[in-house]
Design an enzyme around this catalytic site. Structure first.
Site, PDB file in Angstrom:
ATOM      1  N   HIS A   7       0.698  -1.319  -0.031  1.00  0.00           N
ATOM      2  CA  HIS A   7       0.033   0.079  -0.042  1.00  0.00           C
ATOM      3  C   HIS A   7       0.909   1.216   0.093  1.00  0.00           C
ATOM      4  O   HIS A   7       0.661   2.062  -0.719  1.00  0.00           O
ATOM      5  CB  HIS A   7      -0.820  -0.019   1.300  1.00  0.00           C
ATOM      6  CG  HIS A   7      -1.611   1.283   1.754  1.00  0.00           C
ATOM      7  ND1 HIS A   7      -2.470   2.049   0.712  1.00  0.00           N
ATOM      8  CD2 HIS A   7      -1.156   2.191   2.596  1.00  0.00           C
ATOM      9  CE1 HIS A   7      -2.881   3.093   1.238  1.00  0.00           C
ATOM     10  NE2 HIS A   7      -2.194   3.397   2.306  1.00  0.00           N
ATOM     11  N   ASP A  50       5.996  21.945 -26.351  1.00  0.00           N
ATOM     12  CA  ASP A  50       6.089  20.513 -25.632  1.00  0.00           C
ATOM     13  C   ASP A  50       7.100  20.423 -24.655  1.00  0.00           C
ATOM     14  O   ASP A  50       7.580  21.542 -24.101  1.00  0.00           O
ATOM     15  CB  ASP A  50       6.332  19.464 -26.851  1.00  0.00           C
ATOM     16  CG  ASP A  50       5.696  17.916 -26.424  1.00  0.00           C
ATOM     17  OD1 ASP A  50       6.147  17.712 -25.430  1.00  0.00           O
ATOM     18  OD2 ASP A  50       4.940  17.625 -27.240  1.00  0.00           O
ATOM     19  N   TRP A  69       6.988   0.332   3.840  1.00  0.00           N
ATOM     20  CA  TRP A  69       7.630   1.037   2.811  1.00  0.00           C
ATOM     21  C   TRP A  69       8.979   1.664   3.055  1.00  0.00           C
ATOM     22  O   TRP A  69       9.672   2.086   2.000  1.00  0.00           O
ATOM     23  CB  TRP A  69       6.784   2.058   2.144  1.00  0.00           C
ATOM     24  CG  TRP A  69       6.584   3.361   2.901  1.00  0.00           C
ATOM     25  CD1 TRP A  69       6.137   3.601   4.231  1.00  0.00           C
ATOM     26  CD2 TRP A  69       7.339   4.477   2.477  1.00  0.00           C
ATOM     27  NE1 TRP A  69       6.223   4.885   4.383  1.00  0.00           N
ATOM     28  CE2 TRP A  69       7.132   5.552   3.432  1.00  0.00           C
ATOM     29  CE3 TRP A  69       8.140   4.649   1.228  1.00  0.00           C
ATOM     30  CZ2 TRP A  69       7.685   6.671   3.376  1.00  0.00           C
ATOM     31  CZ3 TRP A  69       8.619   5.989   1.384  1.00  0.00           C
ATOM     32  CH2 TRP A  69       8.657   6.999   2.384  1.00  0.00           C
ATOM     33  N   SER A  99      12.776   6.302 -13.962  1.00  0.00           N
ATOM     34  CA  SER A  99      11.746   7.148 -14.483  1.00  0.00           C
ATOM     35  C   SER A  99      11.650   8.451 -13.971  1.00  0.00           C
ATOM     36  O   SER A  99      11.636   9.483 -14.551  1.00  0.00           O
ATOM     37  CB  SER A  99      10.477   6.212 -14.371  1.00  0.00           C
ATOM     38  OG  SER A  99       9.490   7.111 -14.485  1.00  0.00           O
ATOM     39  N   SER A 100      11.618   8.342 -12.458  1.00  0.00           N
ATOM     40  CA  SER A 100      11.643   9.799 -11.774  1.00  0.00           C
ATOM     41  C   SER A 100      12.495  10.747 -12.117  1.00  0.00           C
ATOM     42  O   SER A 100      12.455  12.051 -12.355  1.00  0.00           O
ATOM     43  CB  SER A 100      11.619   9.544 -10.231  1.00  0.00           C
ATOM     44  OG  SER A 100      10.448   9.089  -9.812  1.00  0.00           O
ATOM     45  N   HIS A 121      13.018  12.221   3.436  1.00  0.00           N
ATOM     46  CA  HIS A 121      12.460  13.259   4.080  1.00  0.00           C
ATOM     47  C   HIS A 121      12.164  14.468   2.693  1.00  0.00           C
ATOM     48  O   HIS A 121      10.964  14.673   2.329  1.00  0.00           O
ATOM     49  CB  HIS A 121      12.950  14.290   5.106  1.00  0.00           C
ATOM     50  CG  HIS A 121      12.020  15.085   5.538  1.00  0.00           C
ATOM     51  ND1 HIS A 121      10.876  14.686   6.333  1.00  0.00           N
ATOM     52  CD2 HIS A 121      11.530  16.117   5.049  1.00  0.00           C
ATOM     53  CE1 HIS A 121      10.168  15.557   6.610  1.00  0.00           C
ATOM     54  NE2 HIS A 121      10.430  16.690   6.000  1.00  0.00           N
ATOM     55  N   GLU A 134      11.618  13.606  -0.157  1.00  0.00           N
ATOM     56  CA  GLU A 134      10.530  12.804  -0.881  1.00  0.00           C
ATOM     57  C   GLU A 134       9.177  13.083  -0.481  1.00  0.00           C
ATOM     58  O   GLU A 134       8.301  13.346  -1.213  1.00  0.00           O
ATOM     59  CB  GLU A 134      10.664  11.156  -0.684  1.00  0.00           C
ATOM     60  CG  GLU A 134       9.579  10.300  -1.146  1.00  0.00           C
ATOM     61  CD  GLU A 134       9.319  10.492  -2.563  1.00  0.00           C
ATOM     62  OE1 GLU A 134      10.149  10.709  -3.170  1.00  0.00           O
ATOM     63  OE2 GLU A 134       8.357   9.983  -3.080  1.00  0.00           O
ATOM     64  N   TYR A 142       8.379  16.046   0.550  1.00  0.00           N
ATOM     65  CA  TYR A 142       8.227  17.354  -0.001  1.00  0.00           C
ATOM     66  C   TYR A 142       7.953  17.191  -1.438  1.00  0.00           C
ATOM     67  O   TYR A 142       7.039  18.070  -2.159  1.00  0.00           O
ATOM     68  CB  TYR A 142       9.222  18.340   0.382  1.00  0.00           C
ATOM     69  CG  TYR A 142       9.135  18.599   1.757  1.00  0.00           C
ATOM     70  CD1 TYR A 142       8.038  18.876   2.686  1.00  0.00           C
ATOM     71  CD2 TYR A 142      10.411  18.809   2.506  1.00  0.00           C
ATOM     72  CE1 TYR A 142       7.957  19.087   3.927  1.00  0.00           C
ATOM     73  CE2 TYR A 142      10.265  19.013   3.936  1.00  0.00           C
ATOM     74  CZ  TYR A 142       9.069  19.148   4.548  1.00  0.00           C
ATOM     75  OH  TYR A 142       9.114  19.256   5.702  1.00  0.00           O
ATOM     76  N   SER A 154      -2.487  26.914  -5.032  1.00  0.00           N
ATOM     77  CA  SER A 154      -2.032  28.611  -5.256  1.00  0.00           C
ATOM     78  C   SER A 154      -2.621  28.830  -6.736  1.00  0.00           C
ATOM     79  O   SER A 154      -2.497  30.102  -7.277  1.00  0.00           O
ATOM     80  CB  SER A 154      -0.500  28.711  -5.262  1.00  0.00           C
ATOM     81  OG  SER A 154      -0.206  28.228  -3.792  1.00  0.00           O
ATOM     82  N   HIS A 168      14.809  13.527  12.000  1.00  0.00           N
ATOM     83  CA  HIS A 168      13.477  13.727  12.822  1.00  0.00           C
ATOM     84  C   HIS A 168      12.566  12.313  12.618  1.00  0.00           C
ATOM     85  O   HIS A 168      11.471  11.894  13.264  1.00  0.00           O
ATOM     86  CB  HIS A 168      12.702  14.764  12.505  1.00  0.00           C
ATOM     87  CG  HIS A 168      11.812  14.912  11.475  1.00  0.00           C
ATOM     88  ND1 HIS A 168      11.952  16.044  10.554  1.00  0.00           N
ATOM     89  CD2 HIS A 168      11.184  14.319  10.664  1.00  0.00           C
ATOM     90  CE1 HIS A 168      11.224  16.204   9.530  1.00  0.00           C
ATOM     91  NE2 HIS A 168      10.910  14.842   9.505  1.00  0.00           N
ATOM     92  N   HIS A 169      13.064  11.344  11.507  1.00  0.00           N
ATOM     93  CA  HIS A 169      12.120  10.120  11.561  1.00  0.00           C
ATOM     94  C   HIS A 169      12.670   9.213  12.331  1.00  0.00           C
ATOM     95  O   HIS A 169      12.510   7.877  12.198  1.00  0.00           O
ATOM     96  CB  HIS A 169      12.297   9.585  10.046  1.00  0.00           C
ATOM     97  CG  HIS A 169      11.690  10.466   9.171  1.00  0.00           C
ATOM     98  ND1 HIS A 169      10.146  10.440   8.589  1.00  0.00           N
ATOM     99  CD2 HIS A 169      12.186  11.911   8.374  1.00  0.00           C
ATOM    100  CE1 HIS A 169       9.604  11.384   7.849  1.00  0.00           C
ATOM    101  NE2 HIS A 169      10.841  12.199   7.705  1.00  0.00           N
ATOM    102  N   THR A 216       5.832  27.096   5.941  1.00  0.00           N
ATOM    103  CA  THR A 216       4.679  26.231   5.753  1.00  0.00           C
ATOM    104  C   THR A 216       3.871  27.358   6.287  1.00  0.00           C
ATOM    105  O   THR A 216       2.554  27.427   5.719  1.00  0.00           O
ATOM    106  CB  THR A 216       4.797  24.984   6.546  1.00  0.00           C
ATOM    107  OG1 THR A 216       6.104  24.333   6.133  1.00  0.00           O
ATOM    108  CG2 THR A 216       3.727  24.123   5.930  1.00  0.00           C
ATOM    109  N   LYS A 223       2.758  30.094   3.877  1.00  0.00           N
ATOM    110  CA  LYS A 223       2.039  29.444   2.753  1.00  0.00           C
ATOM    111  C   LYS A 223       0.540  29.626   3.263  1.00  0.00           C
ATOM    112  O   LYS A 223      -0.253  29.944   2.434  1.00  0.00           O
ATOM    113  CB  LYS A 223       2.131  28.088   2.231  1.00  0.00           C
ATOM    114  CG  LYS A 223       3.630  28.134   1.370  1.00  0.00           C
ATOM    115  CD  LYS A 223       3.827  26.916   0.950  1.00  0.00           C
ATOM    116  CE  LYS A 223       5.122  26.789  -0.088  1.00  0.00           C
ATOM    117  NZ  LYS A 223       4.631  27.439  -1.289  1.00  0.00           N
ATOM    118  N   ARG A 243       2.109   1.198  15.022  1.00  0.00           N
ATOM    119  CA  ARG A 243       1.813   1.117  13.564  1.00  0.00           C
ATOM    120  C   ARG A 243       2.053  -0.330  13.344  1.00  0.00           C
ATOM    121  O   ARG A 243       2.861  -1.103  14.027  1.00  0.00           O
ATOM    122  CB  ARG A 243       2.720   1.811  12.713  1.00  0.00           C
ATOM    123  CG  ARG A 243       2.880   3.205  12.638  1.00  0.00           C
ATOM    124  CD  ARG A 243       4.012   3.953  12.161  1.00  0.00           C
ATOM    125  NE  ARG A 243       3.965   3.674  10.760  1.00  0.00           N
ATOM    126  CZ  ARG A 243       5.008   4.342   9.877  1.00  0.00           C
ATOM    127  NH1 ARG A 243       6.041   4.895  10.185  1.00  0.00           N
ATOM    128  NH2 ARG A 243       4.708   4.088   8.517  1.00  0.00           N
TER     129      ARG A 243
END
Lengths: 285, 550, 57, 370
Positions: B94, B123, B159, B187-188, B271, B273, B275, B286, B320-321, B346, B349, B468
């Site tokens: 998932h 293009d 994950w 690809s990314s 991290h 990732e 964002y 926006s 922080h993870h 943040t 925004k 979790r």
């Protein structure tokens, strides 16, 4: 310039390319997990190379038909530049690993620093770099290490020299001196090939005489990780430059239109810089 | 740049083959292949964008089904439907599918469709590469999904695939999982290179950087993040591959490595990732908020600066993870301070969006509803993020459902709602028809209810102590989980309405003019709806116009 | 140079006068801003690290 | 427009309701250590700061949504910049953050000082149980979940401590500084007891430190909080905190038991004794993977009727003591004593119709271990 941006109508190479990549990866997975399927891996690899060949061929043809303008040239430049940046980050991960292991993990395992209490588990372990005796005594470390001042130094000289010869070749091309450009490119290629041969010899010695293997603990792991991926990049660089040589022989490139050559040169210089980092942090210090 | 060399034999040889045909076709735009071949071989940014979006949508449903398996098992205490091994595979798949298969490709799809339109380009900068980036994805995710049928099952280590659970203790399919991530990563990276090149090089004459719509800005920065961190992910999974197959000891203390090294490398990727999955959402919101408030975006420049600050900070907060893995005090403090700093840009925004609404002339079409819900619920996710930044408190929150609640608030009513909002907003441009407003509202309200029912109680179950990634739980968590599961099914099923909206919209509906929303200002609204296959073949010249935003 | 530093700091903070920004984006050389930006980011990291190390003793 | 109103009131109500719900005991536990209480206060302080900011921001937002509806004839203004408010709403959050960072830093400094401990306990995570070793007392034991599979599968009513009960809880004295040294034998686990506010990863090959000073006697429950494989949900942590006197009594009993067992290594054991002890050990250590009835599951082979094991007693002993490389079978030589090893091997060779009649004596194993 307006309205002249070349957008290719359709192309079969991208779709075939991803199928080829899939085939190669599946092949590699099956080989690693089940020990069979090298045929699939071989087919996939050939397919990937073939697609690259045909795809780049189309680009070369379009370029020579004059379909590309200055804006397209900038797109290629941005593309190649950012691609090299991604490669920089790829190696940064590996250098970061080396740094972390040497500065944090090993001293901690030996009782030094903020997490030194780990030494409780490895009372007999002494940290050193190169790590000859890993914490777990069932993992046998290297018996000896490669002296930086022998083959690696020779290889450093090869690569640094090749960067210089490649620059000479590039300058010659910019001056329109095609024969000179060709000759110096041949020298560059020879130096690159020498590097690979020496690297091969060094790997052979590492495995047979020094006991530096992939499973010789973290020293062997980082050694082969960094030098192996670098060596792979040199190989790619050599192939790229060989193609450039072929194109020069065929009369491609002009004084101010030879970005493929330039991109190859960027890549080669990048590989060279990585090697300097390797030489310093994998071999010397 | 025309070649100055005389034609050589290569050229003669070539004109007989591929390019002759292509040069001819260039004058007849719609003369290309049809049917499946058209989609396989296309180089058109709109078609590729559509492919990305459809791929993402199908992955969204597959990942969603996995989530519903998880929620169904958690409906009640005890093991009812699936075994723990399979449950772990479901949570893992998932997460992987939603992150790499649904959210990221959706944003790339939107980028493909909209960035050339918003900067006035014919293009993407590198159209063939663009097609390659897309077609790698079905290969990658086909391979990933096939691991479900392999002996030993699919990846079952979450994950985040922490070593050594994923290396020494992983199922045999781990090697295939690594290769599928490699392909998705290529690809990314290629997609991001293309997007950066497009933004930097393909802007219409006269469009300066500070004239670009925020979706373009946020994507520029996102693409930079992608190129910077996807290779790190490639590196770390390569090291896993070597630990599994070649006997190296990167993540094994016995050989001198460290399992925590894996986490440092993973989160250095992970991290940013996070964002990558939220910055383009900021861009979409926006665009939508000013359009339906009929008022220019407040603080355009500070939005750009805030996005850039968030991107820079994203490289400085990965630990922080990992606050409970046992790190030196100085490291915990450093990463606590940097993490707290992220709250500033943040917050800016959110304040900007709210101030944009202030004294506007507001209407509530479906895209606006989703965008407003985004602002509220993303902010809630931001608050719990701030709470998680406080290291001592994080010791209690870490790896509980509080974290699950936090990141789902940021990703579902955050990223996913923004994607849906963007889809409703741009559907008139894509199809030429307005989406069905009535169905859209149903879709919105059911989604809002479902999302909050699913994820709000998770704050409580987490604070009450539920870890979790467990298939079974203690009795005091039963009520929360029952509500979450009901909410999950409501949310899941109501997404079928989205499919209905899409199908209806493609087939017909109220015709949309070029400028489909009267408050929308960007360049894409100057081309007809539906946008023809080729737009801006002659770039619009903006030099003479007053700057768009100032 | 001082103006470049001031502009970059303003960007870090997120607020800058419109007029100043127009000047930067019309007259400034981007490379200067990028270099100063990277340097100041490093300064920021060092400052926070110093605080953390001091507090941690 | 009624919908917007409904939304405004709905979201507003949900937001106001949230704190009320918090007050009703669904919140983080206050806990029984000074640290846990500090953390609770930090948590509540940040929570309320967030609530206040949220109320202000959303109030402005919903006011605007309500007041400036086009359907009510609102005309759009055109302003899009205001340096003053932008400076304010950057500066104020920065100050608030500094205000939050100060107490957080102080608490963290306290947590990071394990010096002056009265008692050291080594906590080792294993798939899927905890092993505790009292470093100065020469006592160690394994603590496994005691909730039976029948409750998990719903064949029996679930107890109050469903999934949160163990056979051997960790026993600690109150008002003493207890230092934990955490590590793992296999994958990363995480040892968490909410009431003690200790959550610390157990990393294989490394050691983490943490500490508690429990203020009140009681039984405190927690769980493993790092995904560690199949039975991650089934490795609870139970801490039994006692007054010093009770603790010492418990300690003396434990020591006596351990000593008796150590002394009994050399004597000849009867089959029945071994089977009884073996069943205990099996239930605590082996059953999570090989199942109570020895039927195995997934990659864990069945032991009932397992020919490889039954045909060769030496192979069996080696497998249990040293583990089987290339499989998840761990080495138990370091965790179980000779009596436990001998009895569990004997049990496995004779339970579930295996009936080999083999008796493995503790003395045999003891020799191997030495």
């Amino acid at each position: 310039m307006s309205g002249s941006y070349y957008v290719p109508e359709t192309s079969k190479w991208p779709a075939l390319g991803s199928a080829a990549v899939g085939l190669m990866m599946i092949g590699m997975g099956v080989v690693l997990v089940h020990g069979v399927g090298s045929l699939v891996l071989g087919l996939g690899t050939v397919a990937v190379l073939a697609v690259m060949w045909f795809w780049f061929r189309d680009v070369v043809i379009e370029s020579r038909q004059g379909l590309y303008d200055a804006q397209m040239d900038r797109s290629f430049r941005w593309g190649m530049g950012w691609f090299i940046f991604s490669e920089v980050m790829f190696f940064a991960a590996f250098f970061g690993t080396l740094y972390y292991v040497r500065v944090f993990a090993l001293p901690w395992l030996d009782g030094e620093g903020a997490k030194g209490i780990a030494t409780l588990l490895w009372p007999d372990f002494t940290a050193s770099w190169p790590l000859m005796n890993p914490p777990d005594s069932s993992i046998s470390g290297p018996r000896d290490i490669v002296s930086p001042w022998q083959l690696p130094l020779v290889n450093t000289l090869f690569l640094v020299a090749s960067s210089i010869t490649l620059t000479v070749s590039h300058e010659a091309l910019k001056e329109g001196l095609r024969a000179t450009a060709r000759n110096w490119l041949i020298v560059t290629l020879a130096l690159g090939a020498c590097f690979l041969v020496v690297q091969g010899v060094e790997y052979y010695e590492a495995y047979t005489h020094y006991g530096i293997t992939l499973d010789a603990g973290i020293y062997g792991s980082t050694f082969f990780l960094l030098t192996g991926f670098h060596g792979f990049h040199v190989t790619v660089g050599v192939v790229t430059l060989a193609v450039m040589l072929g194109r020069i022989l065929k009369g491609h490139f002009s004084r101010d239109d030879h970005f493929a050559f330039e991109a190859g040169a960027w890549y080669w210089h990048f590989v060279d810089v990585v090697w300097i980092g390797l030489f310093l942090f994998v071999y010397v210090f | 740049m025309a070649p100055k060399l005389p034609p050589q034999h290569t050229l003669e040889q070539s004109s007989a083959t591929t390019t002759a045909g292509q040069a001819q076709e260039h004058d007849h735009h719609h003369g290309g292949p049809t049917g499946i071949k058209r989609w396989l071989l296309t180089t058109n940014h709109k078609e590729i964008g559509t492919l990305y979006l459809l791929f993402s949508l199908s992955m969204f449903f597959i990942g969603g089904i996995f989530a519903l398996v998880v929620r169904a098992e958690l409906f009640q205490p005890g093991l009812q439907l699936v075994e723990p091994e399979f449950f772990n595979q479901m949570t893992t798949m998932h997460g992987l599918i939603m992150v790499f298969g649904a959210v990221m490709p959706a944003f790339v799809g939107l980028a493909n469709w909209m960035i050339p339109l918003q900067v006035g380009a014919p293009d993407m900068a590198l159209p063939r590469l663009n097609n390659f980036s897309f077609w790698l994805l079905p290969v990658a995710f086909g391979l990933l999904l096939s691991t479900l049928f392999m002996p030993g099952g699919a990846p079952n280590f979450g994950w985040t695939f922490y070593a050594p659970l994923s290396t020494d203790y992983g199922p045999p399919s781990t090697t295939f999982f690594i290769f599928s991530l490699h392909i998705a990563g290529i690809s990314s990276i290629l997609g991001a290179i293309n997007i950066i090149a497009t933004i930097l090089n393909m802007r219409a004459p006269g469009m300066r950087m500070m004239d670009m719509p925020l979706f373009v800005w946020t994507w520029l920065i996102t693409a930079f993040l992608l190129i910077a961190v996807m290779p790190v992910l490639a590196g770390v999974i390569t090291m896993m591959l070597m630990d599994i197959n070649f006997g190296t000891s990167f993540f094994d203390a016995g050989g001198g490595g460290d399992p925590v090294l894996f986490q440092h490398l993973f989160w250095f990727f992970g991290h940013p990732e996070v964002y990558i999955m939220i910055l383009p959402a900021f861009g979409i919101v926006s665009a939508i908020v000013p359009a339906f408030a009929r008022k220019p975006l407040f603080g355009y420049a500070s939005m750009v600066y805030a996005t850039a600050s968030i991107a820079i900070l994203s490289f400085l907060v990965w630990v922080h993870h990992m606050f409970v893995v046992g790190l030196p005090l100085a490291a915990e403090l450093f990463f606590m301070y940097t993490t707290m700093l992220i709250a500033v840009p943040t917050g800016v925004k959110v304040f900007n969006w709210v101030t944009t609404l202030f004294r506007g002339s507001i209407t509530f079409e479906t895209p606006m509803l989703f965008a407003l819900a985004f602002i509220v619920m993303f902010t809630i996710g931001g608050f719990s993020g701030l709470m998680l930044a406080i290291v001592p408190a994080d010791f209690q929150y870490h790896d509980t459902y509080f974290v699950v609640a936090h990141f789902h608030y940021v990703l579902v009513p955050g990223a996913v709602f923004a994607i849906i909002a963007g889809a409703y907003y741009w559907l008139p441009k894509w199809t030429g028809h307005y989406p069905d407003e009535r169905l859209g509202r149903w879709h919105f309200w059911l989604s809002v209810i479902g999302v909050n029912l699913t994820f709000f109680p998770m704050h409580f179950s987490g604070l009450a102590g539920m870890p979790r990634r467990i298939p079974d739980y203690a009795l005091q968590f039963a009520d929360f989980n029952m509500v979450s599961s009901i909410g999950g099914f409501i949310f899941g099923v109501s997404q079928l309405l989205f499919i209905a909206v899409l199908i209806k919209c493609v087939r017909g509906g109220e015709k949309a003019p070029a400028k489909a929303w009267d408050g929308a200002e960007d360049l894409e609204w100057t081309v007809p709806s539906p946008a023809p296959l080729h737009t801006f073949e002659t770039p619009p010249d903006l030099t003479s116009q007053a700057p768009q935003r100032h | 140079m001082w103006n470049v530093i001031k502009s970059v700091l303003a960007a870090f903070f997120g607020v800058q006068k419109e007029r100043r920004r127009q000047e930067d984006f019309t007259h400034g050389e981007p490379i200067k801003f990028i270099v100063v930006g990277i340097l100041l980011a490093i300064v920021l990291v060092v400052v926070i690290a110093m605080i953390a190390l001091t507090v941690a003793g | 427009m009624r919908m917007v109103l409904a939304w405004v009131t709905g979201m507003g109500a949900a937001f106001l309701l949230a704190p009320a719900v918090y007050a009703n005991g669904w919140n983080m536990p206050v806990g029984v250590t000074e640290i846990s209480q500090d953390i609770y206060s930090l948590h509540m302080a940040i929570f309320w700061i967030c609530v206040v900011i949220g109320v202000v921001v959303f109030a402005v937002m919903f006011y605007s949504l309500f007041r400036y509806r086009r359907s009510q004839g609102a005309k759009a203004d055109n302003f899009h910049e205001n340096t003053t408010v932008e400076v304010l709403w950057t500066t104020i959050p920065l100050l608030i953050l500094v205000g939050m960072a100060l107490p957080a830093t102080a608490t963290l400094q306290k947590m990071y000082d394990p010096s002056g401990a009265d008692l050291d306990v080594m906590v080792t995570g294993q798939q899927w149980r905890w092993h505790y070793e009292y470093l100065d007392e020469d006592i160690s034991f394994t603590s496994s979940m005691s909730t039976p599979g029948t409750q998990i599968r719903g064949e029996e009513e679930r107890a109050d401590e469903y999934l949160l009960d163990v056979d051997n809880p960790l026993v600690l004295p109150v008002d003493q500084k207890v230092r934990f040294l955490l590590t793992s034998d296999d994958v990363i686990h995480s040892w968490w007891v909410p009431d003690l506010a200790v959550k610390q990863d157990a990393i294989p090959g490394f050691v983490n430190e943490n500490w508690v000073r429990i203020e009140e006697p009681g039984i405190y429950r927690g769980q493993c909080t790092e995904l560690c494989g199949k039975d991650h949900a089934f490795m609870p942590v139970v801490v039994h905190a006692m007054e010093q006197d009770d603790y010492e009594e418990w300690l003396a009993d434990r020591k006596e038991e351990a000593e008796a067992e150590a002394n009994s290594v050399d004597r000849e054991w009867e089959m029945d004794e071994l089977m009884e002890r073996g069943e205990q050990v099996y239930g605590s250590v082996c059953a999570t993977c090989h199942q109570d009835d020895g039927s195995g599951s997934g990659e864990f082979p069945a032991l009932a009727g397992n020919e490889e094991m039954l045909d060769d007693v030496d192979w069996h002993i080696d497998a249990v003591v040293n583990g089987v490389s290339g499989t998840p079978m761990a080495a138990f030589g370091g965790n179980l004593n000779a009596v436990e090893l001998a009895s569990v091997i004997t049990y496995e060779r004779n339970a579930w119709d295996n009936d080999t009649g083999d008796v493995v004596q503790p003395s045999e194993i003891q020799e191997l271990l030495e």
